[in-house]
Scaffold this motif. Structure first.
Motif, short mmCIF file in Angstrom:
data_model
loop_
_atom_site.label_atom_id
_atom_site.label_comp_id
_atom_site.label_asym_id
_atom_site.label_seq_id
_atom_site.Cartn_x
_atom_site.Cartn_y
_atom_site.Cartn_z
N PHE A 291 0.85 -1.20 0.00
CA PHE A 291 0.00 0.00 0.00
C PHE A 291 0.88 1.24 0.00
CE2 PHE A 291 0.28 1.61 4.41
CZ PHE A 291 0.89 0.53 5.05
N THR A 292 0.33 2.33 -0.49
CA THR A 292 1.01 3.63 -0.50
C THR A 292 0.93 4.23 0.90
OG1 THR A 292 0.41 3.98 -2.79
CG2 THR A 292 0.92 5.95 -1.50
N ALA A 293 2.03 4.77 1.39
CA ALA A 293 2.02 5.37 2.73
C ALA A 293 2.89 6.62 2.77
CB ALA A 293 2.53 4.37 3.76
N ASN A 294 2.36 7.66 3.41
CA ASN A 294 3.22 8.83 3.67
C ASN A 294 3.47 8.96 5.17
OD1 ASN A 294 0.71 9.70 4.40
ND2 ASN A 294 0.91 11.74 3.51
N SER A 295 3.10 7.94 5.94
CA SER A 295 3.32 7.98 7.39
C SER A 295 4.70 7.43 7.76
CB SER A 295 2.23 7.19 8.11
OG SER A 295 2.17 5.88 7.59
N PHE A 296 5.53 7.21 6.77
CA PHE A 296 6.91 6.72 7.02
C PHE A 296 7.71 7.76 7.83
CE2 PHE A 296 11.32 7.31 5.64
CZ PHE A 296 11.86 6.08 6.02
N THR A 297 8.45 7.27 8.82
CA THR A 297 9.35 8.15 9.59
C THR A 297 10.60 7.36 9.97
OG1 THR A 297 7.48 9.32 10.56
CG2 THR A 297 9.56 9.56 11.70
N SER A 298 11.75 7.99 9.86
CA SER A 298 12.95 7.38 10.41
C SER A 298 12.88 7.53 11.93
CB SER A 298 14.20 8.06 9.85
OG SER A 298 14.17 9.44 10.17
N VAL B 220 -1.44 3.53 -8.05
CA VAL B 220 -1.75 2.09 -8.12
C VAL B 220 -1.83 1.51 -6.70
CG1 VAL B 220 -0.80 -0.18 -8.76
CG2 VAL B 220 -0.80 1.69 -10.42
N PHE B 221 -0.84 1.84 -5.85
CA PHE B 221 -0.79 1.24 -4.51
C PHE B 221 -1.72 1.94 -3.51
CE2 PHE B 221 2.74 -1.01 -6.30
CZ PHE B 221 2.61 -2.26 -5.71
N ALA B 222 -2.41 2.99 -3.97
CA ALA B 222 -3.39 3.64 -3.09
C ALA B 222 -4.80 3.24 -3.47
CB ALA B 222 -3.26 5.16 -3.18
N SER B 223 -5.01 2.83 -4.71
CA SER B 223 -6.41 2.65 -5.11
C SER B 223 -6.70 1.47 -6.02
CB SER B 223 -6.90 3.94 -5.78
OG SER B 223 -6.00 4.34 -6.77
N SER B 224 -5.69 0.91 -6.66
CA SER B 224 -6.01 -0.13 -7.64
C SER B 224 -6.63 -1.35 -6.97
CB SER B 224 -4.75 -0.50 -8.40
OG SER B 224 -4.94 -1.72 -9.02
N ARG B 225 -7.65 -1.90 -7.61
CA ARG B 225 -8.35 -3.06 -7.05
C ARG B 225 -7.69 -4.39 -7.43
NH1 ARG B 225 -9.94 -1.43 -3.49
NH2 ARG B 225 -11.22 0.40 -3.32
N GLY B 226 -7.10 -4.44 -8.64
CA GLY B 226 -6.59 -5.73 -9.13
C GLY B 226 -5.24 -6.07 -8.51
N ASP B 227 -4.45 -6.87 -9.23
CA ASP B 227 -3.11 -7.23 -8.77
C ASP B 227 -2.20 -6.02 -8.97
OD1 ASP B 227 -0.60 -8.18 -8.30
OD2 ASP B 227 -0.72 -9.86 -9.70
#
Ligand SMILES: Cc1cc2nc3c(=O)[nH]c(=O)nc-3n(C[C@H](O)[C@H](O)[C@H](O)COP(=O)(O)O)c2cc1C
Length: 305
Positions: free
Chosen positions: A35-42, A85-92
């Motif tokens: 999945f798409t994430a912007n909550s990444f933190t070092s 794609v990794f925020a919304s795509s339904r398929g593979d």
């Protein structure tokens, strides 16, 4: 009961400028999930720790919480399609995006700016998300610019810099400004055009444009660059903006997006830009055009709803 309105809180959180990552793992059945994430933190250098916050709403949430390992790919500028794609795509999702595998078989996004392969260190419950802490066991970094995200839109510092700097003698800096769903245009003897000003092209163009709009009596919130192109001796850059009211001069008028393709414009590239704006306003999936007056590249400027 909480007094905080979730929609406006989301907007407030979204004002924090971040990069964009794709978080990947293997499910218990060995299927790749991401999945798409912007909550990444070092988090820590010694030991090397990072975190990301998967939402409990994710279809892959159980897989991430159970996974012993996960990987983070920090997306590079131009990889906004992969984020979508990794925020919304339904398929593979993996069938649509070039990827390879780290030494533990976890997918990594090809051409990302940076990859981290992690062993899950701990998982902490946190409201409607969890905090997933990983210990970095391998990583790779390449040169380049990252993809940025703020206010529900992608941006790229590299592309923005390219759009607003030029070796041309003249930089035209303008704004495509929405006022209550309509677009503000200025009348000139050769046709309509967005409000604009000529700048030196040495980095102060946003400030010069804002000051120009203020002298017209408007307070404008400027967003990302919408279009940048070269024509003969000049470079033009148009920035998306919004305002509450039009300037109090009859040189300016507001038009519904549908009407934009029917107007006469001062130049053909402006006509092309405004026709594109009218089309993209239907879905509000705006793209950023960088090229010359005839051809160029388009990049997503997704508006998150
Ligand atoms: C730029 C951006 C950042 C996001 N950050 C997060 C995040 O940090 N955590 C999260 O759970 N979802 C985040 N999302 C939303 C998820 O990517 C999205 O809900 C998910 O891919 C849906 O997957 P699913 O259909 O498998 O449930 C983000 C979306 C975007 C566009």
């Amino acid at each position: 009961m909480s007094r905080i309105d979730p929609t406006s809180l989301r907007q407030a959180f979204g004002s924090y400028m971040t990069g964009v990552t794709v978080v990947t793992a293997l499910s218990g059945q060995g299927e790749p999930v991401g999945f798409t994430a912007n909550s990444f933190t070092s988090v820590s250098l010694d030991p090397p720790l990072l975190l990301v916050c998967p939402g409990k709403f994710l279809s892959s949430y159980p897989a991430f919480i159970a996974a012993r390992r996960f990987a983070i790919s920090i997306l590079a500028e131009g990889q906004d399609d992969i984020s979508t794609v990794f925020a919304s795509s339904r398929g593979d999702r993996f069938a649509q995006v070039a990827h390879r595998h780290d030494p533990w078989g976890v997918p990594l996004i090809e051409d990302a700016l940076c990859h981290f392969s992690c062993k899950t260190s701990s998982v902490h419950e946190a409201g409607d998300h969890s905090i997933l802490i990983g210990e970095v066991e391998d990583y790779a970094l390449r040169a380049g610019n990252g993809l940025g995200y703020v206010g529900g839109r992608y941006f790229s510092l590299g592309l923005e810099r390219e759009a607003l700097q030029t070796t041309h003698t003249r930089l035209i800096c303008g704004a495509v400004i929405e006022i209550a769903g309509q677009v503000l245009l200025e009348s000139t003897p050769t046709g309509w055009r967005p409000p604009q000003i000529t700048c030196s092209g040495r980095g102060q163009s946003r400030t010069v444009l804002t000051t120009h709009l203020e002298t017209l009596g408007m307070s404008v919130q400027l967003g990302p660059v919408y279009s940048a192109f070269d024509e003969r001796d000049r470079h033009s850059a148009y920035i998306l903006g919004s305002a509450d009211a039009a300037p109090p001069t009859d040189r300016f008028s507001c038009f519904a997006p549908d009407a934009l393709p029917t107007l006469k414009y001062s130049t053909q590239p402006i006509a092309d830009m405004m026709t594109r704006y009218a089309r993209e306003a239907q879905t509000r999936d705006f793209t950023f055009y960088l090229g010359d007056a005839v051809s160029g590249d388009q990049h997503n400027l997704m508006e998150r709803t």
